[in-house]
Design a protein around this motif. Structure first.
Motif, PDB file in Angstrom:
ATOM      1  N   LYS A 119       0.842  -1.215   0.000  1.00  0.00           N
ATOM      2  CA  LYS A 119       0.000   0.000   0.000  1.00  0.00           C
ATOM      3  C   LYS A 119       0.871   1.257   0.000  1.00  0.00           C
ATOM      4  O   LYS A 119       0.612   2.204  -0.761  1.00  0.00           O
ATOM      5  CB  LYS A 119      -0.913  -0.022   1.227  1.00  0.00           C
ATOM      6  N   SER A 120       1.907   1.244   0.824  1.00  0.00           N
ATOM      7  CA  SER A 120       2.793   2.410   0.896  1.00  0.00           C
ATOM      8  C   SER A 120       3.498   2.648  -0.436  1.00  0.00           C
ATOM      9  O   SER A 120       3.585   3.787  -0.910  1.00  0.00           O
ATOM     10  CB  SER A 120       3.833   2.206   2.003  1.00  0.00           C
ATOM     11  N   PHE A 121       4.003   1.567  -1.042  1.00  0.00           N
ATOM     12  CA  PHE A 121       4.715   1.722  -2.316  1.00  0.00           C
ATOM     13  C   PHE A 121       3.776   2.201  -3.423  1.00  0.00           C
ATOM     14  O   PHE A 121       4.142   3.058  -4.235  1.00  0.00           O
ATOM     15  CB  PHE A 121       5.375   0.405  -2.727  1.00  0.00           C
ATOM     16  N   GLU A 122       2.582   1.620  -3.475  1.00  0.00           N
ATOM     17  CA  GLU A 122       1.655   2.010  -4.551  1.00  0.00           C
ATOM     18  C   GLU A 122       1.166   3.445  -4.384  1.00  0.00           C
ATOM     19  O   GLU A 122       1.134   4.215  -5.349  1.00  0.00           O
ATOM     20  CB  GLU A 122       0.467   1.047  -4.602  1.00  0.00           C
TER      21      GLU A 122
ATOM     22  N   SER B  90       1.376   9.049  -6.236  1.00  0.00           N
ATOM     23  CA  SER B  90       1.580  10.459  -5.876  1.00  0.00           C
ATOM     24  C   SER B  90       2.843  11.024  -6.513  1.00  0.00           C
ATOM     25  O   SER B  90       2.896  12.204  -6.872  1.00  0.00           O
ATOM     26  CB  SER B  90       1.646  10.618  -4.357  1.00  0.00           C
ATOM     27  N   ALA B  91       3.851  10.158  -6.700  1.00  0.00           N
ATOM     28  CA  ALA B  91       5.099  10.612  -7.326  1.00  0.00           C
ATOM     29  C   ALA B  91       4.881  10.958  -8.797  1.00  0.00           C
ATOM     30  O   ALA B  91       5.352  11.998  -9.285  1.00  0.00           O
ATOM     31  CB  ALA B  91       6.167   9.529  -7.193  1.00  0.00           C
ATOM     32  N   TYR B  92       4.171  10.086  -9.514  1.00  0.00           N
ATOM     33  CA  TYR B  92       3.872  10.396 -10.929  1.00  0.00           C
ATOM     34  C   TYR B  92       3.022  11.658 -11.020  1.00  0.00           C
ATOM     35  O   TYR B  92       3.253  12.523 -11.882  1.00  0.00           O
ATOM     36  CB  TYR B  92       3.151   9.220 -11.593  1.00  0.00           C
ATOM     37  N   ASN B  93       2.018  11.768 -10.135  1.00  0.00           N
ATOM     38  CA  ASN B  93       1.167  12.954 -10.161  1.00  0.00           C
ATOM     39  C   ASN B  93       1.970  14.224  -9.876  1.00  0.00           C
ATOM     40  O   ASN B  93       1.701  15.281 -10.437  1.00  0.00           O
ATOM     41  CB  ASN B  93       0.053  12.823  -9.104  1.00  0.00           C
ATOM     42  N   GLY B  94       2.957  14.101  -8.995  1.00  0.00           N
ATOM     43  CA  GLY B  94       3.713  15.280  -8.590  1.00  0.00           C
ATOM     44  C   GLY B  94       4.821  15.677  -9.541  1.00  0.00           C
ATOM     45  O   GLY B  94       5.332  16.799  -9.465  1.00  0.00           O
TER      46      GLY B  94
ATOM     47  N   ALA C  76       1.144   5.710 -14.750  1.00  0.00           N
ATOM     48  CA  ALA C  76       0.540   6.183 -13.496  1.00  0.00           C
ATOM     49  C   ALA C  76      -0.851   5.602 -13.296  1.00  0.00           C
ATOM     50  O   ALA C  76      -1.232   5.249 -12.170  1.00  0.00           O
ATOM     51  CB  ALA C  76       0.478   7.708 -13.501  1.00  0.00           C
ATOM     52  N   SER C  77      -1.614   5.473 -14.376  1.00  0.00           N
ATOM     53  CA  SER C  77      -2.971   4.923 -14.235  1.00  0.00           C
ATOM     54  C   SER C  77      -2.923   3.461 -13.832  1.00  0.00           C
ATOM     55  O   SER C  77      -3.777   2.988 -13.066  1.00  0.00           O
ATOM     56  CB  SER C  77      -3.764   5.110 -15.528  1.00  0.00           C
ATOM     57  N   VAL C  78      -1.913   2.724 -14.322  1.00  0.00           N
ATOM     58  CA  VAL C  78      -1.761   1.324 -13.900  1.00  0.00           C
ATOM     59  C   VAL C  78      -1.389   1.268 -12.419  1.00  0.00           C
ATOM     60  O   VAL C  78      -1.911   0.441 -11.656  1.00  0.00           O
ATOM     61  CB  VAL C  78      -0.689   0.616 -14.759  1.00  0.00           C
ATOM     62  N   GLU C  79      -0.509   2.164 -12.006  1.00  0.00           N
ATOM     63  CA  GLU C  79      -0.122   2.194 -10.590  1.00  0.00           C
ATOM     64  C   GLU C  79      -1.336   2.499  -9.705  1.00  0.00           C
ATOM     65  O   GLU C  79      -1.470   1.953  -8.599  1.00  0.00           O
ATOM     66  CB  GLU C  79       0.968   3.238 -10.356  1.00  0.00           C
ATOM     67  N   ALA C  80      -2.224   3.362 -10.188  1.00  0.00           N
ATOM     68  CA  ALA C  80      -3.435   3.677  -9.419  1.00  0.00           C
ATOM     69  C   ALA C  80      -4.344   2.450  -9.301  1.00  0.00           C
ATOM     70  O   ALA C  80      -4.973   2.232  -8.256  1.00  0.00           O
ATOM     71  CB  ALA C  80      -4.175   4.834 -10.082  1.00  0.00           C
TER      72      ALA C  80
ATOM     73  N   SER D 212       5.897  15.860  -4.393  1.00  0.00           N
ATOM     74  CA  SER D 212       7.059  16.308  -5.168  1.00  0.00           C
ATOM     75  C   SER D 212       8.218  15.326  -5.014  1.00  0.00           C
ATOM     76  O   SER D 212       8.253  14.533  -4.064  1.00  0.00           O
ATOM     77  CB  SER D 212       7.500  17.684  -4.672  1.00  0.00           C
ATOM     78  N   PRO D 213       9.197  15.375  -5.932  1.00  0.00           N
ATOM     79  CA  PRO D 213      10.401  14.554  -5.748  1.00  0.00           C
ATOM     80  C   PRO D 213      11.083  14.826  -4.409  1.00  0.00           C
ATOM     81  O   PRO D 213      11.659  13.915  -3.815  1.00  0.00           O
ATOM     82  CB  PRO D 213      11.285  14.970  -6.927  1.00  0.00           C
TER      83      PRO D 213
END
Length: 230
Positions: free
Chosen positions: A140-143, A148-152, A170-174, A205-206
């Motif tokens: 859960k933490s990694f996903e 959030s990383a891709y979004n940011g 990013a959509s697959v990660e979601a 953000s990064p």
């Protein structure tokens, strides 16, 4: 010690591999990236005590590559040593997620070719892979972190073709994040810890994400002066 590499042969191989990987959109991404790599003189920044992600779009893509290395390594370990009493369904979906993450990792590795960061040394000593709660909490933490990383970082990508492919990943990660959340608690797939009051997924953000990633990396941590991370 700084190492600089460039490999035209690998670039040609990368182009062919992408054509086989996921169709025209991905092939265009690879071709564009390979061209930009050439302009960047195929600089790869590896130092004694850290790895530098680079600059510009290359830095963003190496950032994504680092995240995918982390996730691929995690799910590979999960599937190789399943937790106690794992169900057939859970093993099946976790295997599917592993395959996606490995594909993402290899995608960035191939696309970046001579300017990809090296294979990171991952440290999962804080995770009990024999325990379902520990594994799913880490997943859960990694996903959530990945989404959030891709979004940011999306707004920082200058080349539209890179942004298009990053959005697809990013959509697959979601989807992964939603599935893992429902394995932990049915109905928690999009709760208010990840979706804001405007119905938008959270972005980080990064500068927020890289320190978290570095807690799972030993030997050479990630630094990114291009993002103000030293």
């Amino acid at each position: 010690m700084k190492i600089t590499t460039g490999d035209k042969k690998s670039e040609g191989m990368a182009r062919r591999q992408f054509l086989q990987y996921a169709g025209t959109g991905t092939a265009l991404f690879a071709a564009a990236l390979i061209a930009s790599c050439s302009k960047d003189n195929s600089k790869q920044n590896i130092y004694n005590d850290h790895v530098d992600l680079g600059t510009g779009d290359v830095a963003i893509l190496n950032y994504a590559y680092a995240l995918e290395q982390l996730e691929a390594a995690f799910y590979t370990q999960v599937v190789a040593s399943p937790y106690t009493s794992i169900s057939a369904y859970e093993k099946s979906v976790l295997t599917d997620i592993r395959d996606h993450e490995v594909s993402h990792r290899e995608f960035f590795k191939t696309a970046l070719a001579g300017i990809a960061i090296p294979k990171l040394t991952i440290d999962f000593s804080s995770i009990n892979f024999a325990d379902r709660t520990s594994v799913l909490a880490a997943a859960k933490s990694f996903e959530d972190l990945g989404v959030s990383a891709y979004n940011g970082a999306g707004y920082m990508i200058k080349d539209a073709s890179y942004l298009a492919v990053a959005s697809k990943i990013a959509s697959v990660e979601a989807r992964h994040a939603s599935l893992i959340r429902n394995l932990i608690a049915v109905g928690s797939f999009a709760d208010n810890t990840v979706i804001d009051t405007n119905g938008l997924d959270i972005a980080q953000s990064p500068q927020q994400v890289i320190p978290v990633v570095n807690t799972f990396i030993s030997v050479k941590k990630i630094l990114a002066p291009a993002f103000g991370i030293y």
